[in-house]
Scaffold this motif. Sequence first.
Motif, PDB file in Angstrom:
ATOM      1  N   LEU A  51     -12.531   6.273 -10.707  1.00 58.54           N
ATOM      2  CA  LEU A  51     -12.581   5.387  -9.450  1.00 58.54           C
ATOM      3  C   LEU A  51     -14.029   4.737  -9.319  1.00 58.54           C
ATOM      4  O   LEU A  51     -14.566   3.810  -9.093  1.00 58.54           O
ATOM      5  CB  LEU A  51     -12.039   5.667  -8.086  1.00 58.54           C
ATOM      6  CG  LEU A  51     -11.979   5.130  -6.916  1.00 58.54           C
ATOM      7  CD1 LEU A  51     -11.293   3.655  -7.261  1.00 58.54           C
ATOM      8  CD2 LEU A  51     -11.390   5.691  -5.913  1.00 58.54           C
ATOM      9  N   ARG A  52     -15.032   5.915  -9.577  1.00 61.59           N
ATOM     10  CA  ARG A  52     -16.454   5.554  -9.267  1.00 61.59           C
ATOM     11  C   ARG A  52     -17.043   4.739 -10.540  1.00 61.59           C
ATOM     12  O   ARG A  52     -18.122   4.351 -10.291  1.00 61.59           O
ATOM     13  CB  ARG A  52     -17.214   6.852  -9.144  1.00 61.59           C
ATOM     14  CG  ARG A  52     -16.852   7.761  -7.853  1.00 61.59           C
ATOM     15  CD  ARG A  52     -17.641   8.708  -7.582  1.00 61.59           C
ATOM     16  NE  ARG A  52     -17.335   9.692  -6.458  1.00 61.59           N
ATOM     17  CZ  ARG A  52     -16.788  10.901  -6.680  1.00 61.59           C
ATOM     18  NH1 ARG A  52     -16.518  11.378  -7.624  1.00 61.59           N
ATOM     19  NH2 ARG A  52     -16.433  11.342  -5.288  1.00 61.59           N
ATOM     20  N   THR A  53     -16.424   4.731 -11.354  1.00 55.10           N
ATOM     21  CA  THR A  53     -17.192   3.728 -12.494  1.00 55.10           C
ATOM     22  C   THR A  53     -16.988   2.345 -12.279  1.00 55.10           C
ATOM     23  O   THR A  53     -18.018   1.698 -12.750  1.00 55.10           O
ATOM     24  CB  THR A  53     -16.259   4.160 -13.972  1.00 55.10           C
ATOM     25  OG1 THR A  53     -14.887   3.678 -13.864  1.00 55.10           O
ATOM     26  CG2 THR A  53     -16.350   5.728 -14.296  1.00 55.10           C
ATOM     27  N   GLY A  54     -16.227   2.003 -11.529  1.00 53.03           N
ATOM     28  CA  GLY A  54     -16.283   0.701 -10.940  1.00 53.03           C
ATOM     29  C   GLY A  54     -15.581  -0.461 -11.931  1.00 53.03           C
ATOM     30  O   GLY A  54     -15.936  -1.476 -11.589  1.00 53.03           O
ATOM     31  N   THR A  55     -15.077  -0.104 -12.999  1.00 51.35           N
ATOM     32  CA  THR A  55     -14.753  -1.080 -14.085  1.00 51.35           C
ATOM     33  C   THR A  55     -13.228  -1.479 -13.896  1.00 51.35           C
ATOM     34  O   THR A  55     -12.788  -2.072 -14.847  1.00 51.35           O
ATOM     35  CB  THR A  55     -14.717  -0.412 -15.278  1.00 51.35           C
ATOM     36  OG1 THR A  55     -14.228   0.714 -15.559  1.00 51.35           O
ATOM     37  CG2 THR A  55     -16.322  -0.206 -15.943  1.00 51.35           C
ATOM     38  N   GLN A  56     -12.561  -0.963 -12.846  1.00 50.17           N
ATOM     39  CA  GLN A  56     -11.259  -1.360 -12.653  1.00 50.17           C
ATOM     40  C   GLN A  56     -10.762  -2.728 -11.544  1.00 50.17           C
ATOM     41  O   GLN A  56     -11.747  -3.311 -11.047  1.00 50.17           O
ATOM     42  CB  GLN A  56     -10.396  -0.187 -11.676  1.00 50.17           C
ATOM     43  CG  GLN A  56     -10.366   1.111 -12.471  1.00 50.17           C
ATOM     44  CD  GLN A  56     -11.930   1.778 -12.219  1.00 50.17           C
ATOM     45  OE1 GLN A  56     -12.556   1.787 -11.257  1.00 50.17           O
ATOM     46  NE2 GLN A  56     -12.053   2.820 -13.245  1.00 50.17           N
ATOM     47  N   THR A  57      -9.699  -3.125 -12.014  1.00 50.37           N
ATOM     48  CA  THR A  57      -9.389  -4.442 -11.188  1.00 50.37           C
ATOM     49  C   THR A  57      -8.686  -4.035  -9.807  1.00 50.37           C
ATOM     50  O   THR A  57      -8.816  -2.653  -9.512  1.00 50.37           O
ATOM     51  CB  THR A  57      -7.978  -5.025 -11.783  1.00 50.37           C
ATOM     52  OG1 THR A  57      -7.032  -4.336 -11.981  1.00 50.37           O
ATOM     53  CG2 THR A  57      -8.681  -5.379 -13.144  1.00 50.37           C
ATOM     54  N   GLY A  58      -8.627  -4.765  -8.986  1.00 49.25           N
ATOM     55  CA  GLY A  58      -8.318  -4.343  -7.725  1.00 49.25           C
ATOM     56  C   GLY A  58      -6.961  -3.690  -7.415  1.00 49.25           C
ATOM     57  O   GLY A  58      -6.936  -2.841  -6.943  1.00 49.25           O
ATOM     58  N   THR A  59      -5.988  -4.072  -8.624  1.00 44.57           N
ATOM     59  CA  THR A  59      -4.649  -3.230  -8.247  1.00 44.57           C
ATOM     60  C   THR A  59      -4.843  -1.768  -8.883  1.00 44.57           C
ATOM     61  O   THR A  59      -4.436  -1.029  -8.375  1.00 44.57           O
ATOM     62  CB  THR A  59      -3.852  -3.992  -9.341  1.00 44.57           C
ATOM     63  OG1 THR A  59      -3.788  -5.238  -9.106  1.00 44.57           O
ATOM     64  CG2 THR A  59      -2.368  -3.462  -9.125  1.00 44.57           C
ATOM     65  N   GLN A  60      -5.890  -1.640  -9.871  1.00 47.23           N
ATOM     66  CA  GLN A  60      -6.016  -0.376 -10.356  1.00 47.23           C
ATOM     67  C   GLN A  60      -6.913   0.563  -9.063  1.00 47.23           C
ATOM     68  O   GLN A  60      -6.580   1.652  -9.135  1.00 47.23           O
ATOM     69  CB  GLN A  60      -7.131  -0.312 -11.740  1.00 47.23           C
ATOM     70  CG  GLN A  60      -6.279  -0.879 -12.586  1.00 47.23           C
ATOM     71  CD  GLN A  60      -7.185  -1.020 -13.938  1.00 47.23           C
ATOM     72  OE1 GLN A  60      -8.353  -1.245 -13.826  1.00 47.23           O
ATOM     73  NE2 GLN A  60      -6.430  -0.991 -15.162  1.00 47.23           N
ATOM     74  N   VAL A  61      -7.753   0.030  -8.461  1.00 51.68           N
ATOM     75  CA  VAL A  61      -8.244   0.705  -7.621  1.00 51.68           C
ATOM     76  C   VAL A  61      -7.406   1.021  -6.570  1.00 51.68           C
ATOM     77  O   VAL A  61      -7.379   2.198  -5.904  1.00 51.68           O
ATOM     78  CB  VAL A  61      -9.484  -0.209  -6.727  1.00 51.68           C
ATOM     79  CG1 VAL A  61     -10.081   0.525  -5.608  1.00 51.68           C
ATOM     80  CG2 VAL A  61     -10.575  -0.199  -7.845  1.00 51.68           C
ATOM     81  N   ALA A  62      -6.331   0.110  -6.088  1.00 48.62           N
ATOM     82  CA  ALA A  62      -5.473   0.670  -4.982  1.00 48.62           C
ATOM     83  C   ALA A  62      -4.595   1.665  -5.496  1.00 48.62           C
ATOM     84  O   ALA A  62      -4.169   2.389  -4.852  1.00 48.62           O
ATOM     85  CB  ALA A  62      -4.618  -0.841  -4.717  1.00 48.62           C
ATOM     86  N   PHE A  63      -4.251   1.448  -6.866  1.00 50.93           N
ATOM     87  CA  PHE A  63      -3.366   2.749  -7.503  1.00 50.93           C
ATOM     88  C   PHE A  63      -4.138   4.001  -7.538  1.00 50.93           C
ATOM     89  O   PHE A  63      -3.570   4.988  -7.106  1.00 50.93           O
ATOM     90  CB  PHE A  63      -3.036   2.147  -8.912  1.00 50.93           C
ATOM     91  CG  PHE A  63      -2.219   3.268  -9.548  1.00 50.93           C
ATOM     92  CD1 PHE A  63      -0.705   3.622  -9.169  1.00 50.93           C
ATOM     93  CD2 PHE A  63      -2.703   3.985 -10.538  1.00 50.93           C
ATOM     94  CE1 PHE A  63      -0.125   4.433  -9.859  1.00 50.93           C
ATOM     95  CE2 PHE A  63      -1.850   4.951 -11.320  1.00 50.93           C
ATOM     96  CZ  PHE A  63      -0.723   5.357 -10.890  1.00 50.93           C
ATOM     97  N   PHE A  64      -5.383   3.896  -8.042  1.00 51.84           N
ATOM     98  CA  PHE A  64      -6.294   5.235  -7.795  1.00 51.84           C
ATOM     99  C   PHE A  64      -6.307   6.062  -6.309  1.00 51.84           C
ATOM    100  O   PHE A  64      -6.245   6.924  -6.152  1.00 51.84           O
ATOM    101  CB  PHE A  64      -7.722   5.035  -8.394  1.00 51.84           C
ATOM    102  CG  PHE A  64      -7.494   4.665  -9.688  1.00 51.84           C
ATOM    103  CD1 PHE A  64      -6.684   5.385 -10.618  1.00 51.84           C
ATOM    104  CD2 PHE A  64      -8.746   4.270 -10.454  1.00 51.84           C
ATOM    105  CE1 PHE A  64      -6.766   5.181 -12.044  1.00 51.84           C
ATOM    106  CE2 PHE A  64      -8.675   4.029 -12.086  1.00 51.84           C
ATOM    107  CZ  PHE A  64      -7.742   4.702 -12.723  1.00 51.84           C
TER     108      PHE A  64
END
Length: 144
Positions: A51-64
């Motif tokens: 999550l801290r890497t910051g390379t995810q999309t908004g959906t992935q962040v919400a999932f994490f």
Amino acid sequence: MAFRLEKLLYLRAKEEESLKGELSRIRTEIRKVEGEIDSVENSKKQIETQLRTGTQTGTQVAFFIYLIKMYNEHIGNLKLRLSELRLLEEKTLQMYLEKRTERRSFEKLKERYIRAQMLESDRKERIVIDEVALQKYLRNTSGT
């Protein structure tokens, strides 16, 4: 004459063994739950790192974030289970120690009983030997 409390001694020994087995089972379960907590915390740390890497999309962040929430709930449940197991371990340990003390008390009583029986047997044997020696002496002195 047999030790009258032999059955109680045997019963206490069986109860002690049973509690010892139960205590062992509880401690194994505690180690299992502790291992599971460690595993879940490691998984949670991996998700937090991703999550801290910051390379995810908004959906992935919400999932994490949802996964981290689920991990926290699972860790909370595991810690609750661990505290219950520790209380059960403490209670079982106290019962085990009580049974062990009772068994040892019965064993000491049995040892005292056996010692008393041996002393009584030895005393009777000495009386018989003294009587035989006295009769032999009287026979020898009256014969001369």
